[in-house]
Every structure is written in C-alpha cells, then in structure tokens.
Design an enzyme around this catalytic site. Sequence first.
Site, PDB file in Angstrom:
ATOM      1  N   LYS A 121       0.937  -1.311   0.115  1.00 27.22           N
ATOM      2  CA  LYS A 121       0.110   0.050  -0.001  1.00 27.22           C
ATOM      3  C   LYS A 121       0.953   1.239   0.059  1.00 27.22           C
ATOM      4  CE  LYS A 121      -1.271   2.229   3.396  1.00 27.22           C
ATOM      5  NZ  LYS A 121      -1.789   2.908   4.566  1.00 27.22           N
ATOM      6  N   ASP A 139      -6.088   1.043   0.891  1.00 28.90           N
ATOM      7  CA  ASP A 139      -6.321   1.171   2.516  1.00 28.90           C
ATOM      8  C   ASP A 139      -7.671   1.045   2.855  1.00 28.90           C
ATOM      9  OD1 ASP A 139      -7.922   3.290   1.927  1.00 28.90           O
ATOM     10  OD2 ASP A 139      -6.738   4.858   2.743  1.00 28.90           O
TER      11      ASP A 139
END
Length: 215
Positions: A121, A139
């Site tokens: 991420k 996320d």
Amino acid sequence: MTTKQRYQQVIEWFKSAMPVAETELHYDSPFHLLLAVILSAQCTDKRVNLITPALFERFPTPESLATASSDDVFELIRSCSYPNNKARHLIGAAKMLVEEFNSEIPSNIDALTKLPGVGRKTANVMLAVVFNKAAMAVDTHVFRVSERIGLTTNSKSPFETEKTLCKNIPAEIIPLAHHWLILHGRYVCKARRPDCLNCGLTQQCRYFQQEDKNI
C-alpha cells in the site's frame, strides 16, 4: 447495471464532484512523503501532520535520518501509533535509501517494498503521488468504498481489490481515483455510518440499493 456501466458512471461523478483530489498528508519532498506515509499506518493523517513538521526540520535528508538514534526519533513521533516500531522503520528506510538507492526514492514497487516499513500500500502511494504511475493503493477506505459501491464484489484482500480496480479504471486516472475513493470513504462513506443522504452515488451504489429495499 453492468460492471462497465457502474464504473463509467462512478468515474464521471467523481470527475464532476471532485476534479481535484490529492493526499492530505503534508510534505515538502518525496523523502518526507515516504516518512509521512510510513507514519500514517493505523494513524490518522491529521495526527501525522501534527508530528511531521518537527521531524522534517530535524531530518531533512535520508543521510541525516540514517545516523539518528531510535530514541531521538521516538521522541518526535511518540504521539502516533506504534512509535517504537515506526522509529526503527524510519531509520531503517533512510539507511537503505542512502546505502542502496543513492538517497533517491526508487520508482518501482519491488525496490520500494524492500524498504523497512514499506508494504504494498505504501509503495503504491509513492508510485502514484511522486511518479504519477497507475498504482492503486488500497487502504481501509478504498477497500470498504469499492465493495459498498459495487466496484468490487466479495473481494477477499486489498491485493484482490487493487487488481480489480486497476483492471476497470483507465490507467491515466488511477492515481486520481485512489484519492477519490479515500476521500469519499473518509468524509462520506464512513465505516460505521455512511452518509447516504449526502452522497451523489446512490444511483450506482449497491449498498444503498440494498438498504433501500430493506426499508
């Protein structure tokens, strides 16, 4: 509504409603953005933005942070989540940047994820924001919003969500779409109480349509 139609309509709405969308983390260089994103794991951007001015002033470059002590960094970031681990990650990332990447932020995901504290991420955030690459950072907001709207269906993992979004969103707007979904999840499609009454996507949203039928 087909998947293609849903994506087209959602993208058009975001283009109109949120033509400018960008990270809410404050930073003044790619290196400082990396520090901020590492700190943002399981911590709010608001909290990170309170911490980083002193951190950035003390450590303006990878070289300055690479030689810091964990105690010095801890004192500057102690109000964020997991400060002990993050202090080690920040120093470790700075050392690796100096020793292996000539103090420059690498521009590919394999190199980025070698850095301490940098998962997929975080790496995708750097690729999208710094290099404007077609990288979708997933996320909790992106994962939740994508599933609620119906951009994904029963996605089992952030990586699965990432692949689905990248398959269906034009590459040139993926960096922007990442921020659309984050901001929508942060301020409208909230985890506990989605604000459907103030959402412009109710006609496309699978969650809203299901809830409407249950009333």
